[in-house]
Design an enzyme around this catalytic site. Structure first.
Site, short mmCIF file in Angstrom:
data_model
loop_
_atom_site.label_atom_id
_atom_site.label_comp_id
_atom_site.label_asym_id
_atom_site.label_seq_id
_atom_site.Cartn_x
_atom_site.Cartn_y
_atom_site.Cartn_z
N LYS A 83 0.80 -1.21 0.00
CA LYS A 83 0.00 0.00 0.00
C LYS A 83 0.84 1.27 0.00
O LYS A 83 0.48 2.27 -0.64
CB LYS A 83 -0.96 -0.01 1.20
CG LYS A 83 -2.06 -1.06 1.10
CD LYS A 83 -2.97 -0.99 2.31
CE LYS A 83 -4.17 -1.92 2.16
NZ LYS A 83 -3.80 -3.33 2.07
N GLU B 186 -3.18 6.85 7.92
CA GLU B 186 -4.06 7.61 7.05
C GLU B 186 -5.08 8.38 7.86
O GLU B 186 -5.52 7.94 8.94
CB GLU B 186 -4.85 6.67 6.12
CG GLU B 186 -4.08 6.15 4.95
CD GLU B 186 -4.93 5.30 4.03
OE1 GLU B 186 -4.44 4.95 2.95
OE2 GLU B 186 -6.08 4.98 4.39
N HIS C 251 -15.29 -4.99 6.87
CA HIS C 251 -14.47 -4.64 5.71
C HIS C 251 -14.64 -5.61 4.55
O HIS C 251 -13.84 -5.60 3.61
CB HIS C 251 -12.98 -4.55 6.10
CG HIS C 251 -12.71 -3.57 7.21
ND1 HIS C 251 -12.76 -2.21 7.03
CD2 HIS C 251 -12.41 -3.77 8.51
CE1 HIS C 251 -12.48 -1.60 8.17
NE2 HIS C 251 -12.27 -2.53 9.10
N ARG D 263 -6.55 -7.60 -10.60
CA ARG D 263 -7.26 -8.82 -11.00
C ARG D 263 -8.70 -8.46 -11.31
O ARG D 263 -9.13 -7.31 -11.13
CB ARG D 263 -7.22 -9.84 -9.87
CG ARG D 263 -7.74 -9.28 -8.55
CD ARG D 263 -7.82 -10.32 -7.46
NE ARG D 263 -8.03 -9.76 -6.15
CZ ARG D 263 -9.19 -9.32 -5.67
NH1 ARG D 263 -10.27 -9.38 -6.42
NH2 ARG D 263 -9.29 -8.84 -4.44
#
Length: 664
Positions: A116, A200, A235, A297
């Site tokens: 990430k 973040e 999530h 993907r």
């Protein structure tokens, strides 16, 4: 174009790829584990090869074995589906070295988006907006704490190698940062072998909107509009729709252009998804959007994009991997109507969504049409295994606008039935029926915020539901020739009544049925209902109850009934005194597993005398070990399980004949 491809996956995505391959005249080769020998994707494929044990690590995650099969059968390309090896750069490289096309992006593209922090740096350099935060190399806790303080709380700590909600912590205040950091790093190290994290800014009302991108090997890239995937639980996506409701053409173009820049920044070829987080605290139209991550993907939710564009994304993948240019330019990609997808899972919402395993005694959906599509890897009689994801199917609908698509989804959910194990069908129906969802007031906190509205309540079945089940059990079967063979309730010189007892949420419910000349009278606790049978065709039942027509689909499996009515699911058991093993079970001599798992140790032998409280067996379930102990003193009878055996939810583990029974 290829003439033969191998699908290195299983379940519904393998079936989906096989369908497109065969439609294009391509031979589809399946691979399967011990657990999947008779799976639907094996039945559909033109060829199939065994690749190892039931555990994914012994089969679907063995790239060398899969490559060996591909070479053996003469496959020119491998489609990895999603999950398993789909984002494995080393596997992509190995395919290239073996002269076999990998139907996916290059190894470099996979690697560049795999972490990430690295992905955010690339996007930032390409001018793609990123969430304010810190993704530096310095992992000193003091440095991370200062970064969080500077960003401003709340913040998210995220493992750079994380996914699926693991390695993530929400921190609301500076005093909570260090404990949360340490916990996150431990989980990240255990799950991914990498404790590196980034920080973040946490958006208080975010929407998860992702853009479908496609690149080719000629340097071109396009976007096929966006999907809103905001409805999530832990999530994990639950409901997806396309296009995102409330999005203006201006914002759609801005987000799409940013996604194309992201794809071109890494020379991307194939299907990919750029995931954005959108702060809708002040509405959507002018809301800032930020790059979150890229999935290199095909996505689980790709069917909604196919329905609003009229394109087959798997066919696009095949053509791009074969070196062809993109089938359409950006200006030629249509945007038509609205689509929803819901994920139908074998899980028990009333028991904290515990995964369910076992045989699908019944699975039916509406017929495929312009408005409805079902992507599934199972059919009636198939097994939902302990080894893999418990998704039964994806139910997908389309209509000219969002309101019409909502109606189609409500209809689809009411016409879908699953029996043999519990599922989240009623939970999905409650989401689609929720007025706030209908108003498209969406964000990632939706399910948790409306949890009390959406969760099954565990309420007992109402009188009408019990009436439906009772008359399904007593379904008249009038013989054509012999009135004495009729079971319509008529008895010579006897009271025309019968009593039934059903177990409902572990509570016994009594029903007295009186046969009348023109119907039935049903006494259910404090209610008396006047009932007529309108029709009983297959599993579909229609009654007239006190002048009101009531319908339901009822699936019977022995004494067990699963009833589907108005988006609700009821599970009822016809209780037969003397046939329930009450004496044995009542004395706690029968030990039943409450969840699927694996036997790791058997500590006793058949015929052994055991004492109350003695450890009998070690069961591994839900990544934890459980010690099974004797609840009575007695003798082990008919023990057949051994270490390594898998057990299903509700399976008998051990039977003990109590000492006092043995003495009689």
């Amino acid at each position: 174009m290829f003439s033969k491809i191998l699908i290195a996956n299983r379940g519904e995505i393998a079936c989906r790829v096989i369908e497109t391959a065969q439609k294009n005249g391509i031979t589809a080769v399946a691979v399967y584990s011990d657990a999947d020998q008779n799976a639907r994707h094996v039945r559909l494929a033109d060829e199939a090869y065994h690749i190892g044990g039931a555990e994914a690590r012994d089969s679907y995650l063995k790239p060398d074995v899969i490559l060996e099969v591909a070479q053996k059968c003469g496959a020119e390309a491998i489609h990895p589906g999603y999950g398993f090896l789909s984002e494995n750069a080393e596997f992509s490289e190995a395919c290239a070295k073996a002269g076999i096309a990998f139907i996916g992006p290059s190894p470099d593209s996979i690697r560049s988006m795999g972490l990430k922090d690295k992905a955010k740096d690339i996007m930032d350099a390409a001018g793609v907006p990123i969430v304010p935060g810190y993704q530096g190399a310095d992992q000193d806790p003091k440095v991370l704490q200062k970064a969080a303080d500077d960003i401003g709380y709340p913040v998210l700590i995220k493992a750079v190698a994380g996914g699926g909600g693991k390695g993530m912590r929400l921190v609301d205040a500076a005093t909570d940062f260090i404990p949360s950091l340490e916990s996150c790093q431990r989980e990240a190290q255990a799950s991914f072998g990498n404790a590196h994290v980034l920080i973040e800014k946490y958006l208080t009302k975010p929407r998860h909107i992702e853009v479908q991108v496609f690149g080719d090997t000629h340097g071109e890239a396009v976007y096929l509009y966006e999907r809103d995937c905001s409805l999530q639980r832990r999530h994990q996506k639950v409901v997806e729709e396309a296009p995102a409701p409330g999005m203006s053409d201006r914002m759609r173009a801005e987000m799409g252009d940013a996604a194309v820049r992201a794809a071109k920044a890494i020379g991307y070829a194939g299907a990919g998804t750029i995931e954005f987080i959108v702060d809708v605290s002040n509405g959507l139209d002018k809301a800032p959007f930020y790059f979150m991550e890229m999935n290199t993907r095909l996505q689980v939710e790709h069917p909604v994009t196919e329905l609003i564009t009229g394109q087959d994304l798997v066919e696009w993948q095949l053509r791009v991997a074969a070196g062809e240019p993109l089938p359409l330019a950006q200006a030629d990609i249509p945007l038509m109507g609205h689509a929803f997808e819901v994920r139908l899972y074998a899980e028990d919402p009333e028991n904290n969504f515990m995964p369910q395993t076992g045989t699908l005694r019944h699975f039916s959906t509406p017929r495929p049409s312009q408005h409805f599509r079902c992507d599934t890897g199972v059919e009636t009689g198939d097994v939902v295994s302990i080894y893999y994801d418990p998704m039964i199917a994806k139910l997908i609908v389309w209509d000219r606008d969002r309101e019409g698509a909502l109606r189609q989804m409500r209809k689809a959910l009411r016409q879908t039935a699953v029996a043999g194990l519990k599922c989240n069908l009623a939970f999905l129906a409650k989401i689609i029926d929720h007025p706030t969802f209908a108003a498209a007031d969406l964000d990632t906190g939706f399910i948790e915020r409306y949890r009390d509205d959406l969760m099954p309540t565990g309420n007992l079945a109402g009188p009408q539901t019990l009436a439906l089940v009772a008359l399904a059990e007593l379904r008249p079967r009038v013989a054509a020739c012999d009135p004495w063979d009729s079971s319509d309730g008529w008895r010579m010189n006897l009271d025309l009544k019968t009593k039934l007892t059903f177990v409902d949420h572990e509570e016994k419910r009594d029903i007295t049925v009186t046969y009348l000349e023109d119907g039935f009278a049903l006494e259910i606790e404090d209610d008396t209902l006047q009932v007529q049978i309108l029709s009983q065709q297959g599993d579909d039942h229609a009654l007239m109850i006190d002048g009101h027509k009531v319908t339901a689909r009822i699936i019977q499996d022995g004494q067990d009934f699963t009833l589907f009515r108005d988006g609700k699911v009821s599970y009822l058991h016809h209780y037969l005194p003397g046939a329930e093993g009450e004496d044995e079970a009542g004395g706690s001599g029968v030990i039943i597993t409450p969840m699927p798992g694996k036997v790791t140790q058997v500590l006793v032998t058949d015929g052994e005398l055991v004492s109350q409280g003695q450890a009998l067996m070690i069961l591994e379930a839900m990544k934890m070990e459980h010690t099974i102990k004797a609840q009575v003193t007695g003798t082990i009878e008919g023990l057949t399980l051994k270490a390594g055996d898998q057990v299903a939810d509700g399976q008998v583990l051990i039977r003990i004949t109590a000492a006092e029974e043995a003495a009689e």
